[in-house]
Write a protein that holds these residues in place. Structure first.
Motif, PDB file in Angstrom:
ATOM      1  N   VAL A  92      27.621  57.944 -17.739  1.00  0.00           N
ATOM      2  CA  VAL A  92      27.597  59.074 -16.823  1.00  0.00           C
ATOM      3  C   VAL A  92      27.397  60.030 -17.545  1.00  0.00           C
ATOM      4  N   GLU A  93      27.667  60.137 -19.081  1.00  0.00           N
ATOM      5  CA  GLU A  93      27.469  61.243 -19.657  1.00  0.00           C
ATOM      6  C   GLU A  93      25.758  61.507 -19.980  1.00  0.00           C
ATOM      7  N   VAL A  94      25.348  60.251 -20.170  1.00  0.00           N
ATOM      8  CA  VAL A  94      23.945  60.102 -20.167  1.00  0.00           C
ATOM      9  C   VAL A  94      23.082  60.712 -19.353  1.00  0.00           C
ATOM     10  N   ILE A  95      23.691  60.291 -18.040  1.00  0.00           N
ATOM     11  CA  ILE A  95      22.676  60.621 -16.899  1.00  0.00           C
ATOM     12  C   ILE A  95      23.040  62.223 -16.725  1.00  0.00           C
ATOM     13  N   GLU A  96      24.184  62.783 -17.110  1.00  0.00           N
ATOM     14  CA  GLU A  96      24.352  64.331 -16.988  1.00  0.00           C
ATOM     15  C   GLU A  96      23.384  64.957 -17.910  1.00  0.00           C
ATOM     16  N   VAL A  97      23.046  64.590 -18.806  1.00  0.00           N
ATOM     17  CA  VAL A  97      22.133  64.964 -19.979  1.00  0.00           C
ATOM     18  C   VAL A  97      20.919  64.940 -19.340  1.00  0.00           C
ATOM     19  N   ARG A  98      20.547  63.748 -18.767  1.00  0.00           N
ATOM     20  CA  ARG A  98      19.276  63.573 -18.189  1.00  0.00           C
ATOM     21  C   ARG A  98      18.730  64.281 -17.081  1.00  0.00           C
ATOM     22  N   ARG A  99      19.884  64.893 -16.370  1.00  0.00           N
ATOM     23  CA  ARG A  99      19.307  66.032 -15.245  1.00  0.00           C
ATOM     24  C   ARG A  99      18.799  67.058 -15.809  1.00  0.00           C
ATOM     25  N   GLY A 100      19.229  67.766 -16.880  1.00  0.00           N
ATOM     26  CA  GLY A 100      18.315  68.872 -17.434  1.00  0.00           C
ATOM     27  C   GLY A 100      16.855  68.365 -17.927  1.00  0.00           C
ATOM     28  N   LEU A 101      16.998  67.349 -18.607  1.00  0.00           N
ATOM     29  CA  LEU A 101      15.558  67.012 -19.051  1.00  0.00           C
ATOM     30  C   LEU A 101      14.605  66.466 -17.983  1.00  0.00           C
ATOM     31  N   ASP A 102      15.221  65.723 -16.966  1.00  0.00           N
ATOM     32  CA  ASP A 102      14.211  65.152 -15.906  1.00  0.00           C
ATOM     33  C   ASP A 102      13.810  66.124 -15.095  1.00  0.00           C
ATOM     34  N   ILE A 103      14.636  67.318 -14.778  1.00  0.00           N
ATOM     35  CA  ILE A 103      14.077  68.287 -14.157  1.00  0.00           C
ATOM     36  C   ILE A 103      13.022  69.210 -14.934  1.00  0.00           C
ATOM     37  N   ALA A 104      13.399  69.449 -15.934  1.00  0.00           N
ATOM     38  CA  ALA A 104      12.137  70.055 -16.662  1.00  0.00           C
ATOM     39  C   ALA A 104      10.934  69.276 -16.832  1.00  0.00           C
ATOM     40  N   ALA A 105      11.005  68.060 -16.922  1.00  0.00           N
ATOM     41  CA  ALA A 105       9.823  67.095 -17.138  1.00  0.00           C
ATOM     42  C   ALA A 105       9.142  67.126 -15.893  1.00  0.00           C
ATOM     43  N   SER A 173      20.440  52.414 -20.852  1.00  0.00           N
ATOM     44  CA  SER A 173      21.588  52.140 -20.261  1.00  0.00           C
ATOM     45  C   SER A 173      22.003  52.657 -18.870  1.00  0.00           C
ATOM     46  N   THR A 174      21.398  53.521 -18.374  1.00  0.00           N
ATOM     47  CA  THR A 174      21.576  53.903 -17.092  1.00  0.00           C
ATOM     48  C   THR A 174      20.736  53.186 -15.964  1.00  0.00           C
ATOM     49  N   VAL A 175      19.998  52.155 -16.404  1.00  0.00           N
ATOM     50  CA  VAL A 175      19.112  51.481 -15.334  1.00  0.00           C
ATOM     51  C   VAL A 175      19.623  50.077 -15.485  1.00  0.00           C
ATOM     52  N   GLU A 176      19.720  49.584 -14.093  1.00  0.00           N
ATOM     53  CA  GLU A 176      19.848  48.178 -13.925  1.00  0.00           C
ATOM     54  C   GLU A 176      18.945  47.777 -12.672  1.00  0.00           C
ATOM     55  N   LEU A 177      18.280  46.652 -12.737  1.00  0.00           N
ATOM     56  CA  LEU A 177      17.376  46.237 -11.353  1.00  0.00           C
ATOM     57  C   LEU A 177      18.106  46.481 -10.191  1.00  0.00           C
ATOM     58  N   SER A 178      19.515  45.829 -10.168  1.00  0.00           N
ATOM     59  CA  SER A 178      20.075  45.770  -8.975  1.00  0.00           C
ATOM     60  C   SER A 178      20.249  47.128  -8.391  1.00  0.00           C
ATOM     61  N   ASP A 179      20.392  48.157  -9.059  1.00  0.00           N
ATOM     62  CA  ASP A 179      20.827  49.349  -8.811  1.00  0.00           C
ATOM     63  C   ASP A 179      19.482  50.105  -8.104  1.00  0.00           C
ATOM     64  N   CYS A 180      18.344  49.589  -8.261  1.00  0.00           N
ATOM     65  CA  CYS A 180      16.930  50.119  -7.659  1.00  0.00           C
ATOM     66  C   CYS A 180      16.507  49.467  -6.425  1.00  0.00           C
ATOM     67  N   ASP A 216      20.798  60.883  -8.987  1.00  0.00           N
ATOM     68  CA  ASP A 216      21.938  60.711  -8.029  1.00  0.00           C
ATOM     69  C   ASP A 216      22.151  59.299  -7.768  1.00  0.00           C
ATOM     70  N   ALA A 217      21.067  58.611  -7.339  1.00  0.00           N
ATOM     71  CA  ALA A 217      21.412  56.931  -7.170  1.00  0.00           C
ATOM     72  C   ALA A 217      22.096  56.345  -8.187  1.00  0.00           C
ATOM     73  N   GLN A 218      21.364  56.504  -9.332  1.00  0.00           N
ATOM     74  CA  GLN A 218      21.758  55.842 -10.658  1.00  0.00           C
ATOM     75  C   GLN A 218      23.298  56.347 -10.859  1.00  0.00           C
ATOM     76  N   GLU A 219      23.681  57.518 -10.797  1.00  0.00           N
ATOM     77  CA  GLU A 219      24.954  57.520 -10.952  1.00  0.00           C
ATOM     78  C   GLU A 219      25.945  57.161  -9.938  1.00  0.00           C
ATOM     79  N   SER A 220      25.307  56.961  -8.714  1.00  0.00           N
ATOM     80  CA  SER A 220      26.285  56.340  -7.725  1.00  0.00           C
ATOM     81  C   SER A 220      26.551  55.070  -8.066  1.00  0.00           C
ATOM     82  N   ALA A 221      25.549  54.320  -8.498  1.00  0.00           N
ATOM     83  CA  ALA A 221      25.682  52.856  -8.915  1.00  0.00           C
ATOM     84  C   ALA A 221      26.700  52.669  -9.982  1.00  0.00           C
ATOM     85  N   VAL A 222      26.357  53.580 -11.112  1.00  0.00           N
ATOM     86  CA  VAL A 222      27.192  53.259 -12.300  1.00  0.00           C
ATOM     87  C   VAL A 222      28.751  53.724 -11.782  1.00  0.00           C
ATOM     88  N   ARG A 223      29.116  54.684 -10.842  1.00  0.00           N
ATOM     89  CA  ARG A 223      30.557  54.864 -10.737  1.00  0.00           C
ATOM     90  C   ARG A 223      31.188  53.586  -9.676  1.00  0.00           C
TER      91      ARG A 223
END
Length: 228
Positions: A92-105, A173-180, A216-223
């Protein structure tokens, strides 16, 4: 006067190998020549080259794969240290950091992408979908990571690109096929294709929203997994 210690042949071999990595002759993903050929190219013994390679594997710049060869996996020890630290982070911490990077990218890619960038991203998504259809989890995760790294490349912001490449080691670590998958279905969701569509349309606001929906979808699946 204290004598200056002579460098060993292994140290010289390490330096020569580092030079190949540092100057871009051996980029990340490059497979090193076979030990005998490498020793011949460097003008050193196979024993020295073997020890130098082991040292750089230990440093995290190279990876030795049984039966496949030795590959460059990083170009800088500082990058390696960051990856190791990130590897211990909670998902979940990784996803939080990704938010900033993914928005910019996503925003920058929508503004600056080229036709070549779009073609590369589309090819990666084809590979991602094919892996999903075949149930190949490892290939799916790698393609997912490649897409987001490719989006950072399409930003044409060198600092953002390098930051994202350093961070890419733990994105998987934030990606699983089942989550997508679409809930209640075996069909793969189209969230990444939607992101590419708005990047192609150069709609930077929609690109940011699409990138956030993915996370958001990945974080929800992880939680949800953590609660199970």
């Amino acid at each position: 006067m204290r004598p200056i210690p002579r460098r060993s042949l292994v140290d010289e071999a390490i330096e020569q190998l580092r030079e190949q990595i540092d100057d871009g002759s051996w980029p990340v993903g490059h497979r090193l020549p076979a030990e005998a050929r490498l020793a011949e190219e460097l003008g050193m013994s196979r024993a020295s080259v073997r020890e130098a390679t082991r040292a750089l594997v230990h440093a995290g710049l190279l990876s030795s794969r049984q039966g496949d060869g030795t590959f460059v996996i990083a170009t800088d020890e500082a990058d390696v240290a960051l990856r190791r630290q990130l590897g211990a982070s909670e998902v979940v911490e990784v996803i939080e950091v990704r938010r900033g990077l993914d928005i910019a990218a996503a925003r920058a890619a929508a503004l600056r992408r080229t036709d070549g960038d779009l073609d590369r991203l589309a090819g990666i998504l084809q590979r991602r979908r094919r892996a999903a259809e075949e149930g190949d989890e490892a290939s799916f995760v790698q393609a997912d990571v490649d897409f987001h790294v490719g989006l950072a490349d399409a930003s044409h912001n060198r600092t953002l690109r390098e930051m994202y490449r350093s961070f890419s080691a733990v994105i998987g670590s934030t990606v699983e096929l089942s989550d997508c998958r679409v809930p209640g279905s075996i069909e793969l969701s189209h969230d990444h294709e939607d992101l590419l569509d708005v990047v192609r349309a150069q709609d930077h606001s929609a690109a940011v929203r699409a990138a956030l929906r993915i996370l958001d979808a990945q974080e929800s699946a992880v939680r949800n997994r953590q609660r199970d």
